[in-house]
Design a protein around this motif. Structure first.
Motif, PDB file in Angstrom:
ATOM      1  N   GLU A 118       0.794  -1.215  -0.013  1.00  0.00           N
ATOM      2  CA  GLU A 118       0.011   0.055  -0.066  1.00  0.00           C
ATOM      3  C   GLU A 118       0.714   1.582   0.153  1.00  0.00           C
ATOM      4  OE1 GLU A 118      -3.848  -1.644   2.497  1.00  0.00           O
ATOM      5  OE2 GLU A 118      -2.199  -1.107   3.808  1.00  0.00           O
ATOM      6  N   LYS A 119       1.921   1.114   0.706  1.00  0.00           N
ATOM      7  CA  LYS A 119       2.913   2.361   0.880  1.00  0.00           C
ATOM      8  C   LYS A 119       3.308   2.438  -0.765  1.00  0.00           C
ATOM      9  CE  LYS A 119       4.224   1.804   5.641  1.00  0.00           C
ATOM     10  NZ  LYS A 119       5.408   1.216   6.700  1.00  0.00           N
ATOM     11  N   TYR A 120       3.768   1.450  -1.364  1.00  0.00           N
ATOM     12  CA  TYR A 120       4.571   1.397  -2.721  1.00  0.00           C
ATOM     13  C   TYR A 120       3.412   2.058  -3.700  1.00  0.00           C
ATOM     14  CZ  TYR A 120       5.891  -0.078  -7.297  1.00  0.00           C
ATOM     15  OH  TYR A 120       6.224  -0.220  -8.529  1.00  0.00           O
ATOM     16  N   ALA A 121       2.134   1.543  -3.509  1.00  0.00           N
ATOM     17  CA  ALA A 121       1.031   1.981  -4.393  1.00  0.00           C
ATOM     18  C   ALA A 121       0.894   3.353  -4.356  1.00  0.00           C
ATOM     19  CB  ALA A 121      -0.177   0.980  -4.200  1.00  0.00           C
ATOM     20  N   ALA A 122       0.958   4.049  -2.900  1.00  0.00           N
ATOM     21  CA  ALA A 122       0.540   5.366  -2.563  1.00  0.00           C
ATOM     22  C   ALA A 122       1.518   6.285  -3.307  1.00  0.00           C
ATOM     23  CB  ALA A 122       0.459   5.423  -1.378  1.00  0.00           C
ATOM     24  N   ARG A 123       2.980   5.704  -3.216  1.00  0.00           N
ATOM     25  CA  ARG A 123       4.068   6.670  -3.628  1.00  0.00           C
ATOM     26  C   ARG A 123       3.963   6.786  -5.198  1.00  0.00           C
ATOM     27  NH1 ARG A 123       7.385   3.749   0.010  1.00  0.00           N
ATOM     28  NH2 ARG A 123       7.969   2.112  -1.640  1.00  0.00           N
ATOM     29  N   GLU A 124       3.830   5.509  -5.727  1.00  0.00           N
ATOM     30  CA  GLU A 124       3.671   5.499  -7.347  1.00  0.00           C
ATOM     31  C   GLU A 124       2.516   6.399  -7.698  1.00  0.00           C
ATOM     32  OE1 GLU A 124       5.682   3.986  -9.756  1.00  0.00           O
ATOM     33  OE2 GLU A 124       6.959   3.685  -8.094  1.00  0.00           O
ATOM     34  N   TYR A 125       1.327   6.363  -7.218  1.00  0.00           N
ATOM     35  CA  TYR A 125       0.175   7.093  -7.435  1.00  0.00           C
ATOM     36  C   TYR A 125       0.588   8.601  -7.315  1.00  0.00           C
ATOM     37  CZ  TYR A 125      -4.522   9.139  -7.622  1.00  0.00           C
ATOM     38  OH  TYR A 125      -5.414   9.957  -7.800  1.00  0.00           O
ATOM     39  N   GLU A 126       1.094   8.772  -6.515  1.00  0.00           N
ATOM     40  CA  GLU A 126       1.573  10.350  -6.292  1.00  0.00           C
ATOM     41  C   GLU A 126       2.416  10.819  -7.569  1.00  0.00           C
ATOM     42  OE1 GLU A 126       3.392  10.832  -2.234  1.00  0.00           O
ATOM     43  OE2 GLU A 126       1.407  10.486  -1.421  1.00  0.00           O
ATOM     44  N   ASP A 127       3.403   9.977  -7.656  1.00  0.00           N
ATOM     45  CA  ASP A 127       4.341   9.930  -8.785  1.00  0.00           C
ATOM     46  C   ASP A 127       3.665  10.321 -10.052  1.00  0.00           C
ATOM     47  OD1 ASP A 127       6.613   9.857  -7.130  1.00  0.00           O
ATOM     48  OD2 ASP A 127       7.362   8.017  -7.574  1.00  0.00           O
ATOM     49  N   LEU A 128       2.675   9.428 -10.537  1.00  0.00           N
ATOM     50  CA  LEU A 128       1.883   9.556 -11.661  1.00  0.00           C
ATOM     51  C   LEU A 128       1.071  10.843 -11.525  1.00  0.00           C
ATOM     52  CD1 LEU A 128       0.849   8.172 -14.012  1.00  0.00           C
ATOM     53  CD2 LEU A 128      -1.168   7.211 -12.599  1.00  0.00           C
ATOM     54  N   ILE A 129       0.483  11.307 -10.493  1.00  0.00           N
ATOM     55  CA  ILE A 129      -0.265  12.530 -10.488  1.00  0.00           C
ATOM     56  C   ILE A 129       0.769  13.782 -10.877  1.00  0.00           C
ATOM     57  CG2 ILE A 129      -1.410  13.929  -9.040  1.00  0.00           C
ATOM     58  CD1 ILE A 129      -3.289  11.747  -9.973  1.00  0.00           C
TER      59      ILE A 129
END
Length: 124
Positions: free
Chosen positions: A76-87
């Motif tokens: 979940e931490k990894y997915a949150a970081r990747e989502y922030e990078d995508l945004i």
């Protein structure tokens, strides 16, 4: 640990922490069933195998989590970081987008060409 700028701990301290975490049936050995029954098996393995995750656990603020809130898993931490990078990438791309002005250029082009021919004559 010295390279990471963290105070070193002895192997004996790590073993005592692992024993306190697992609470094995026998004092002389830790079995797989003991590890499975403990509340944080990943922390047990991180003590010996993944120094960065072990230090993250040791140095985290215990008052940071709100009561009743379940901590995030590594995924979940990894997915949150990747989502922030995508945004952030999408926001950066929006800054460099431009409107399609080609239709206006097509109307102006014949006038520019006509004035160039009138001024300079034809080639040839």
């Amino acid at each position: 640990m010295r390279l990471l700028g963290v105070e070193e701990c002895s192997v004996l301290d790590c073993i005592c922490q692992a024993l306190d975490l697992v609470c094995p049936k026998e004092n002389t050995k830790i079995s797989l069933s003991d590890v499975k029954k403990c509340k944080q098996p990943s922390l047990f393995f991180n003590i010996f195998l993944n120094i960065q995750k072990f230090l993250d656990h040791e140095l985290k603020d215990p008052f940071n989590n709100k009561e009743g809130e379940v901590p995030l898993t590594d995924w979940e931490k990894y997915a949150a970081r990747e989502y922030e990078d995508l945004i952030a990438d999408e926001e950066l791309n929006k800054q460099y987008e431009y409107e399609d002005d080609f239709e206006d250029d097509e109307e102006e082009l014949p006038n520019i060409a006509r004035s160039a021919v009138e001024t300079y004559g034809t080639i040839g």
